[in-house]
Every structure is written in structure tokens, then in C-alpha cells.
Write a protein that holds these residues in place. Structure first.
Motif, PDB file in Angstrom:
ATOM      1  N   SER A 206       5.347  -6.426  73.025  1.00 20.36           N
ATOM      2  CA  SER A 206       4.946  -5.061  72.674  1.00 20.36           C
ATOM      3  C   SER A 206       5.193  -4.090  73.831  1.00 20.36           C
ATOM      4  O   SER A 206       5.507  -2.913  73.605  1.00 20.36           O
ATOM      5  CB  SER A 206       3.473  -5.036  72.254  1.00 20.36           C
ATOM      6  N   ILE A 207       5.061  -4.569  75.063  1.00 22.59           N
ATOM      7  CA  ILE A 207       5.379  -3.732  76.231  1.00 22.59           C
ATOM      8  C   ILE A 207       6.851  -3.345  76.194  1.00 22.59           C
ATOM      9  O   ILE A 207       7.215  -2.181  76.425  1.00 22.59           O
ATOM     10  CB  ILE A 207       5.036  -4.459  77.542  1.00 22.59           C
ATOM     11  N   ARG A 208       7.716  -4.304  75.886  1.00 23.66           N
ATOM     12  CA  ARG A 208       9.155  -4.021  75.818  1.00 23.66           C
ATOM     13  C   ARG A 208       9.451  -2.983  74.735  1.00 23.66           C
ATOM     14  O   ARG A 208      10.259  -2.065  74.940  1.00 23.66           O
ATOM     15  CB  ARG A 208       9.933  -5.311  75.551  1.00 23.66           C
ATOM     16  N   LEU A 209       8.792  -3.111  73.587  1.00 25.30           N
ATOM     17  CA  LEU A 209       8.995  -2.156  72.501  1.00 25.30           C
ATOM     18  C   LEU A 209       8.546  -0.752  72.910  1.00 25.30           C
ATOM     19  O   LEU A 209       9.218   0.242  72.612  1.00 25.30           O
ATOM     20  CB  LEU A 209       8.223  -2.604  71.256  1.00 25.30           C
ATOM     21  N   MET A 210       7.411  -0.686  73.589  1.00 27.58           N
ATOM     22  CA  MET A 210       6.892   0.612  74.023  1.00 27.58           C
ATOM     23  C   MET A 210       7.812   1.244  75.066  1.00 27.58           C
ATOM     24  O   MET A 210       8.059   2.452  75.041  1.00 27.58           O
ATOM     25  CB  MET A 210       5.483   0.450  74.585  1.00 27.58           C
ATOM     26  N   ARG A 211       8.337   0.437  75.958  1.00 28.00           N
ATOM     27  CA  ARG A 211       9.258   0.956  76.987  1.00 28.00           C
ATOM     28  C   ARG A 211      10.552   1.446  76.348  1.00 28.00           C
ATOM     29  O   ARG A 211      11.137   2.441  76.788  1.00 28.00           O
ATOM     30  CB  ARG A 211       9.541  -0.116  78.029  1.00 28.00           C
ATOM     31  N   ASN A 212      10.991   0.728  75.295  1.00 26.44           N
ATOM     32  CA  ASN A 212      12.194   1.153  74.579  1.00 26.44           C
ATOM     33  C   ASN A 212      11.994   2.490  73.874  1.00 26.44           C
ATOM     34  O   ASN A 212      12.961   3.199  73.577  1.00 26.44           O
ATOM     35  CB  ASN A 212      12.618   0.092  73.559  1.00 26.44           C
ATOM     36  N   LYS A 213      10.727   2.826  73.611  1.00 25.49           N
ATOM     37  CA  LYS A 213      10.403   4.118  72.990  1.00 25.49           C
ATOM     38  C   LYS A 213      10.261   5.226  74.037  1.00 25.49           C
ATOM     39  O   LYS A 213       9.994   6.381  73.695  1.00 25.49           O
ATOM     40  CB  LYS A 213       9.092   4.006  72.209  1.00 25.49           C
TER      41      LYS A 213
END
Length: 236
Positions: A206-213
């Protein structure tokens, strides 16, 4: 009657006042009587400071408030970064935390999950890496428990049931508490470690997804979208 001072030079912390409530005194007594007092509720600061190895077996009022909110209010972002909002929910006229309409079992279970997870993070020497995400990890653990264990029987309650915290649900919450304690003993403790590992992985993903946003790392744990991504990664 205890009245908070309005003198800014000698303020009385609202949580200190709340710690003196009948409910919190009852909660402390309940913790001492459950599972041979293996978890202590430190409703007053440094109350159990002299007890040997107490770091593994006690939870402060502030941490219990945060753990409870992360599970039952589904607000790990408030536990992580908006403690003022969380404190207001506990100290208002009709509180959603530390209310005398709540059962004690829901608080004990939140404390048990907090302590078990904290010990796992310490043993893995990763507490410092995940300290800012611990409340989201507790939220993740609760959802994994619901998915894999507590939702198997349609007639059984689930941990994320918004009504489970109330007094009239005491027997059902006690059922969940006992089942969780049983889970921690499965396969010599390996099953709960698997659950914690999955919770950690859901945080990482989820951290990776948030950073991608485009969300900055130091802003992720206070974003309400973060725990929604965690939930989606668990129930997919």
C-alpha cells in the motif's frame, strides 16, 4: 467532581481526568483479572514502571486509545497523526472511546493485538522501520483475522462489526477474544506470525501504491486513503 483547570499555566490534561473515570478504573481491574493479569492497563503514567519486563505486558491509556480506534473506529490515520481528534472523541459528552456503554473485552482484545504485534516487530528488529505504520498494521491484522477466522460462521460476530464494542455484545466479543488467544497458540505461535507478516506485506504494498499516486512518504500514514488501500489488498 473533577474539573479541568482553564489556567494555561497549570492545565489538567483531559486524558488524566478521563483516567479517573469509573469506566477506566473498571477496565484496569478487568485487565488484572483476565488471563492471570498477563496484560496490565496503565491508566496512570508510569503506574507499573517498576514491574520487571513490564514493557512486554502493559499498555498505556494513550496507546490503548489508538489501538482501539484503529480497529473499531477504523481510523488508524487518526491514531498515527491526528491524536487531538482522537482525544476529542474520547472526552466529549457522548464518547466513542472509553464509553461506559462499551464492554471491556473489546479493549482487552485491542491491547492483546497491540502487544503481540509490538513484540513481533521488536523480535524482528523492525520496530523502528514500522513504528509510524504500527496503527495501520493493527488495522490490517484485524481485517486478516476477520477474513480468515472470524467470518467463517455467518452467525458469529466479526471484529470489524461496528456494534461489537457495546455492552450488549459482551458475550460475542468474549468469543472473539478467546478465539484470538487460541490463534496465537496455533502451530506453536507460527500462525499469528504469518498473520503479522501478511499485515506487514499489505503495508509495504500500500505504501508503494500511495507513492505511485504522488503522496510523500512522511504524509502517507495520515492520509485516509492509505488504510483503504490496505483493506483492498487484504480482501482482494
Amino acid at each position: 467532581m473533577i474539573v479541568a483547570s482553564t489556567n494555561t499555566q497549570n492545565p489538567v490534561n483531559e486524558l488524566v481526568l478521563l483516567s479517573r473515570s469509573d469506566f477506566n478504573k473498571e477496565l484496569e481491574y478487568y485487565f488484572k483479572g483476565r488471563y492471570n493479569g498477563s496484560i496490565l492497563y496503565e491508566r496512570r503514567k508510569n503506574q507499573y514502571a517498576l514491574i520487571a519486563d513490564s514493557i512486554k505486558s502493559k499498555i498505556t491509556m494513550e496507546d490503548l486509545l489508538k489501538a482501539y480506534a484503529s480497529i473499531y473506529l477504523q481510523s488508524p490515520h487518526e491514531s498515527a497523526r491526528y491524536f487531538g481528534k482522537l482525544k476529542a472523541k474520547a472526552t466529549r459528552k457522548s464518547p466513542s472511546v472509553f464509553s461506559d456503554t462499551h464492554n471491556h473485552e473489546s479493549y482487552y482484545l485491542a491491547a492483546k493485538i497491540y502487544i503481540d504485534l509490538d513484540n513481533w516487530l521488536r523480535e524482528g528488529k523492525i520496530l523502528s522501520d514500522y513504528r509510524r505504520y504500527r496503527w495501520h498494521m493493527i488495522y490490517a491484522v484485524a481485517n486478516i483475522l476477520d477474513r480468515d477466522f472470524f467470518s467463517r460462521n455467518r452467525n458469529s460476530p466479526t471484529l470489524m462489526d461496528e456494534k461489537i464494542k457495546f455492552s450488549r455484545k459482551r458475550d460475542k466479543m468474549d468469543e472473539l477474544l478467546r478465539e484470538y488467544v487460541g490463534i496465537t497458540a496455533l502451530e506453536n505461535g507460527e500462525k499469528i506470525k504469518e498473520i503479522f507478516s501478511e499485515a506487514k506485506q499489505s503495508i509495504d504494498d500500500s505504501i508503494r501504491l500511495m507513492r505511485n499516486k504522488g503522496i510523500q512518504v512522511n504524509e502517507i500514514n495520515k492520509d485516509a486513503e492509505f488504510h483503504k488501500e490496505i483493506y483492498k489488498s487484504i480482501v482482494k
